[in-house]
Enzyme design. Structure first.
Site, PDB file in Angstrom:
ATOM      1  N   GLU A 163       0.539  -1.138  -0.273  1.00  0.00           N
ATOM      2  CA  GLU A 163       0.158  -0.037  -0.415  1.00  0.00           C
ATOM      3  C   GLU A 163       1.059   1.459   0.633  1.00  0.00           C
ATOM      4  O   GLU A 163       2.060   1.045   0.980  1.00  0.00           O
ATOM      5  CB  GLU A 163      -1.239   0.232   1.416  1.00  0.00           C
ATOM      6  CG  GLU A 163      -1.983  -0.031   0.930  1.00  0.00           C
ATOM      7  CD  GLU A 163      -2.697   1.128   0.545  1.00  0.00           C
ATOM      8  OE1 GLU A 163      -3.179   1.523  -0.020  1.00  0.00           O
ATOM      9  OE2 GLU A 163      -4.905   0.379   1.039  1.00  0.00           O
ATOM     10  N   ASP A 164       0.116   2.678  -0.777  1.00  0.00           N
ATOM     11  CA  ASP A 164       1.123   3.839  -0.149  1.00  0.00           C
ATOM     12  C   ASP A 164       1.072   4.290   1.036  1.00  0.00           C
ATOM     13  O   ASP A 164       1.707   4.966   1.626  1.00  0.00           O
ATOM     14  CB  ASP A 164       0.294   4.899  -1.367  1.00  0.00           C
ATOM     15  CG  ASP A 164      -0.996   4.819  -1.001  1.00  0.00           C
ATOM     16  OD1 ASP A 164      -1.380   4.276  -0.036  1.00  0.00           O
ATOM     17  OD2 ASP A 164      -1.566   5.894  -1.891  1.00  0.00           O
ATOM     18  N   ASP A 168      -3.904   5.329   6.794  1.00  0.00           N
ATOM     19  CA  ASP A 168      -4.870   6.707   6.974  1.00  0.00           C
ATOM     20  C   ASP A 168      -5.663   6.174   8.053  1.00  0.00           C
ATOM     21  O   ASP A 168      -5.195   5.547   8.907  1.00  0.00           O
ATOM     22  CB  ASP A 168      -5.531   7.073   5.981  1.00  0.00           C
ATOM     23  CG  ASP A 168      -5.616   8.969   6.354  1.00  0.00           C
ATOM     24  OD1 ASP A 168      -5.578   9.371   7.298  1.00  0.00           O
ATOM     25  OD2 ASP A 168      -6.410   9.132   5.024  1.00  0.00           O
ATOM     26  N   PHE A 187      -1.997  16.381   5.021  1.00  0.00           N
ATOM     27  CA  PHE A 187      -2.545  15.988   3.440  1.00  0.00           C
ATOM     28  C   PHE A 187      -0.706  15.489   2.253  1.00  0.00           C
ATOM     29  O   PHE A 187      -0.464  16.378   2.117  1.00  0.00           O
ATOM     30  CB  PHE A 187      -3.374  16.330   2.389  1.00  0.00           C
ATOM     31  CG  PHE A 187      -3.620  14.902   0.973  1.00  0.00           C
ATOM     32  CD1 PHE A 187      -4.538  14.232   1.562  1.00  0.00           C
ATOM     33  CD2 PHE A 187      -3.457  15.624   0.067  1.00  0.00           C
ATOM     34  CE1 PHE A 187      -5.030  13.087   0.476  1.00  0.00           C
ATOM     35  CE2 PHE A 187      -4.481  14.037  -1.113  1.00  0.00           C
ATOM     36  CZ  PHE A 187      -4.771  13.862  -0.589  1.00  0.00           C
ATOM     37  N   ARG A 210       1.439  12.791  -8.697  1.00  0.00           N
ATOM     38  CA  ARG A 210       1.650  11.588  -8.980  1.00  0.00           C
ATOM     39  C   ARG A 210       3.465  10.832  -8.642  1.00  0.00           C
ATOM     40  O   ARG A 210       4.038  10.565  -8.146  1.00  0.00           O
ATOM     41  CB  ARG A 210       1.302  10.395  -8.817  1.00  0.00           C
ATOM     42  CG  ARG A 210      -0.795   9.901  -8.698  1.00  0.00           C
ATOM     43  CD  ARG A 210      -0.518   8.448  -9.209  1.00  0.00           C
ATOM     44  NE  ARG A 210      -2.531   8.225  -8.899  1.00  0.00           N
ATOM     45  CZ  ARG A 210      -2.751   7.981  -8.423  1.00  0.00           C
ATOM     46  NH1 ARG A 210      -2.229   8.233  -7.654  1.00  0.00           N
ATOM     47  NH2 ARG A 210      -4.151   8.197  -8.256  1.00  0.00           N
TER      48      ARG A 210
END
Ligand code: 5GP
Length: 180
Positions: A98-99, A102, A151, A164
């Site tokens: 996963e990136d 959260d 964020f 990205r």
């Protein structure tokens, strides 16, 4: 594009070093095994590409496209499987990549879903961990960096599908998404 970034949180060099450390750990943990590395698209594509090139394992890669954000910087909690895996996981060692972790809802959901496919084992690997906003009881087995409640974009992570391609991870200026 760079003008939209408030500050760099993690430089390309810091990321490269940490990805090498994670890969070394996975190489040691999975020595002699042939894990399936599952990339959760789209955010993990750059991390995945860098990570697997550092693995000295006969691994297989597959991709799952999951969508939850719909151009906004707050999570809805809903996880939509846009593209499922092609590989059968039964009896296999699986690593979900996963990136960012959260709320944890995405990883929690995916782990539960993939468990039903009877793999031999499942571990999770997230480049970033933002524990401040966790809702689901989930931790990743391999974590790159803990990040503050801001964020972040770059190195695969987007805002409204942009940013990205930044080689570093940065914090987006808040007026970019507040002026929506
Ligand atoms: P979770 O389900 O853990 O709340 O969120 C997982 C997904 O939300 C991540 O895979 C990522 O796509 C998105 N996300 C969460 N926090 C951030 C952030 O700070 N920046 C970006 N670009 N995406 C985020």
């Amino acid at each position: 594009m760079l003008n939209d970034i408030a500050y760099v949180l993690l430089s390309a060099q810091e990321i490269e070093k940490r990805v090498s450390e994670i890969a070394a750990q996975i190489n040691s943990d999975y020595s002699g095994k042939e894990p399936i590395i599952v990339s959760v698209l789209r955010g993990s594509f750059i991390f995945m590409a860098d990570l697997v090139r550092k693995l000295d394992l006969k691994c297989t890669v597959d991709f799952m496209y999951v969508s939850s954000y719909e151009n906004r910087s707050v999570t809805t909690g809903a996880v939509k499987i846009v593209k499922d895996l092609d590989i059968d996981l039964e009896g296999k060692d699986v690593i979900i990549v996963e990136d960012i972790l959260d709320s944890g809802l995405t990883l929690h959901y995916l782990k539960e879903l993939l468990m039903t496919r009877r793999p031999a084992s499942i571990r999770t690997c997230s480049l970033l961990d933002k524990p401040a906003r966790r809702k689901a009881q989930v931790t990743a087995d391999y974590v790159g960096f803990e990040v503050p409640d801001a964020f972040v974009v770059g190195y695969g992570l987007d805002y409204a599908q942009k940013y990205r391609n930044l080689p570093f991870i940065g914090v987006l200026k808040s007026d970019i998404y507040e002026n929506e």
